[in-house]
Design a protein around this motif. Structure first.
Motif, short mmCIF file in Angstrom:
data_model
loop_
_atom_site.label_atom_id
_atom_site.label_comp_id
_atom_site.label_asym_id
_atom_site.label_seq_id
_atom_site.Cartn_x
_atom_site.Cartn_y
_atom_site.Cartn_z
N VAL A 73 28.00 32.13 -1.05
CA VAL A 73 28.46 33.39 -0.89
C VAL A 73 28.47 34.06 0.58
O VAL A 73 28.74 35.25 0.74
CB VAL A 73 27.29 34.35 -1.76
N ALA A 74 28.24 33.27 1.48
CA ALA A 74 28.52 33.37 2.96
C ALA A 74 28.67 32.11 3.65
O ALA A 74 28.28 31.25 3.03
CB ALA A 74 27.06 34.36 3.33
N PHE A 75 28.84 32.15 4.75
CA PHE A 75 28.91 31.20 5.76
C PHE A 75 28.46 31.28 7.22
O PHE A 75 28.36 32.60 7.47
CB PHE A 75 30.43 30.65 5.82
N GLY A 76 28.29 30.28 7.73
CA GLY A 76 27.87 30.28 9.23
C GLY A 76 28.81 29.12 9.95
O GLY A 76 29.40 28.31 9.39
N ASP A 105 28.43 26.24 4.23
CA ASP A 105 28.04 27.31 3.10
C ASP A 105 26.73 27.92 3.23
O ASP A 105 25.53 27.16 3.55
CB ASP A 105 28.26 26.50 1.80
N ILE A 106 26.45 29.08 3.10
CA ILE A 106 25.09 29.63 2.60
C ILE A 106 25.11 29.95 1.07
O ILE A 106 25.84 31.01 0.61
CB ILE A 106 24.92 30.91 3.38
N PRO A 107 24.14 29.41 0.46
CA PRO A 107 24.24 29.53 -1.30
C PRO A 107 23.42 30.86 -1.58
O PRO A 107 22.34 31.35 -0.87
CB PRO A 107 23.41 28.24 -1.72
N PHE A 108 23.83 31.20 -2.60
CA PHE A 108 23.30 32.78 -3.25
C PHE A 108 21.68 32.52 -3.26
O PHE A 108 20.83 33.11 -3.29
CB PHE A 108 23.83 33.05 -4.31
N ARG A 109 21.38 31.18 -3.77
CA ARG A 109 20.15 30.62 -4.12
C ARG A 109 19.07 30.97 -2.68
O ARG A 109 17.98 30.97 -2.86
CB ARG A 109 19.87 29.25 -4.68
N SER A 110 19.62 31.03 -1.54
CA SER A 110 18.82 31.28 -0.40
C SER A 110 18.70 32.65 0.04
O SER A 110 18.08 33.26 1.03
CB SER A 110 19.35 30.50 0.69
N ASP A 182 37.08 41.24 0.30
CA ASP A 182 37.58 40.52 1.41
C ASP A 182 36.42 39.91 2.14
O ASP A 182 36.61 39.66 3.34
CB ASP A 182 38.18 41.71 2.29
N ALA A 183 35.48 39.55 1.54
CA ALA A 183 34.56 38.70 1.97
C ALA A 183 34.87 37.36 2.34
O ALA A 183 35.88 36.96 1.46
CB ALA A 183 33.04 38.56 1.23
N PRO A 184 34.60 36.78 3.26
CA PRO A 184 34.70 35.20 3.82
C PRO A 184 34.10 34.31 3.03
O PRO A 184 33.23 33.62 3.36
CB PRO A 184 34.69 35.32 5.14
N LEU A 185 34.43 33.76 1.76
CA LEU A 185 34.02 32.76 1.22
C LEU A 185 34.97 31.53 1.33
O LEU A 185 35.91 31.41 0.80
CB LEU A 185 33.83 33.02 -0.44
#
Length: 252
Positions: A73-76, A105-110, A182-185
């Motif tokens: 759901v997010a990234f770094g 990736d940054i998972p929603f579970r985090s 427009d989130a960057p997935l």
């Protein structure tokens, strides 16, 4: 201890700042004898504080291997940036960096709690190891997490889901909603039938076929005497990119 000794840390840092300033102003080595120090912050800026435990704890290996998560759901993309615990008193290098080959990736579970049913988090308190936190902590990355957690909170409240239910059974809903915002997935495709952009056609009046037609190149070559990068779209229309190099001697 940044939780219970905040004022002690502030006083210590003030002592360091004013000691360095005394040296700068009065040593005669910096041409600063007529300068003054106007202001020093009164609240220490915390790099690392409490972190919560989610259903997944993001690790150094996740980042360096660029592990793909189905519930991303997010990234770094920042380097894993670690500083010595001794701070300004350290005799080692002030920072050590480890770099990924790109984004991760940054998972929603985090971003939700493993044991508190209605708790979401984002920013510098997500479920990540100390080392992984060295990258996830930066502001732009925290912002992508914030958008994900805020959108998840809305969907959970609207549909009566817990964060875990949303991430387990309805993660596509969360991801598609984020894409609509427009989130960057990275790597997640939009499947929104109401999105007219998916049926749009794009045309161009001209195209660039040679690098040497760009303003920053010479007539026939571009000198690699400094770092350079070229960003091109490779999916879906560009089949290949070829570079011809000329070197006067063996080089890398």
């Amino acid at each position: 201890d940044t939780v219970t000794e905040n004022e002690r840390i502030r006083d210590e840092l003030w002592g360091v700042v004013y000691g360095i300033w005394d040296h700068i102003k009065n040593s005669g080595a910096f041409d600063a004898d007529s300068l003054t120090l106007d202001w020093v912050g009164a609240i220490p800026g915390k790099r690392e504080y409490r972190r919560f435990v989610g259903d997944h704890t993001l690790t150094q290996q996740d980042l360096l291997s660029q592990r793909t998560f189905p519930d991303t759901v997010a990234f770094g993309g920042w380097s894993i940036d670690l500083h010595p615990v001794e701070g300004v008193y350290a005799e080692t290098a002030g920072a050590q960096q480890r770099y990924t080959d790109g984004t991760y990736d940054i998972p929603f579970r985090s971003l939700y709690s493993a044991d508190v049913a209605n708790l979401l988090f984002a920013g510098r308190n997500i479920s990540a190891s100390h080392v992984a936190f060295g990258s996830t902590r930066v502001m732009a990355t925290c912002a992508t997490q914030g958008q994900a957690a805020g959108t998840a909170a809305h969907l959970a409240a609207r549909h009566g889901f817990t964060p875990r239910e949303l991430g387990t059974d309805h993660v596509a809903m969360l991801q598609q909603t984020l894409l609509r915002e427009d989130a960057p997935l990275i790597g997640v495709r939009a499947h929104d039938g109401a999105d007219l952009a998916q049926r749009a056609r794009i045309s161009a009046s001209s195209e660039l076929v040679r690098l040497d037609t760009t303003p920053w190149a010479t007539a026939d070559t571009f000198a690699l005497d400094r770092d350079a990068a070229l960003v091109v779209p490779v999916d879906p229309v560009l089949g290949s990119v070829a570079f011809r190099t000329v070197a006067d001697h063996d080089t890398d």
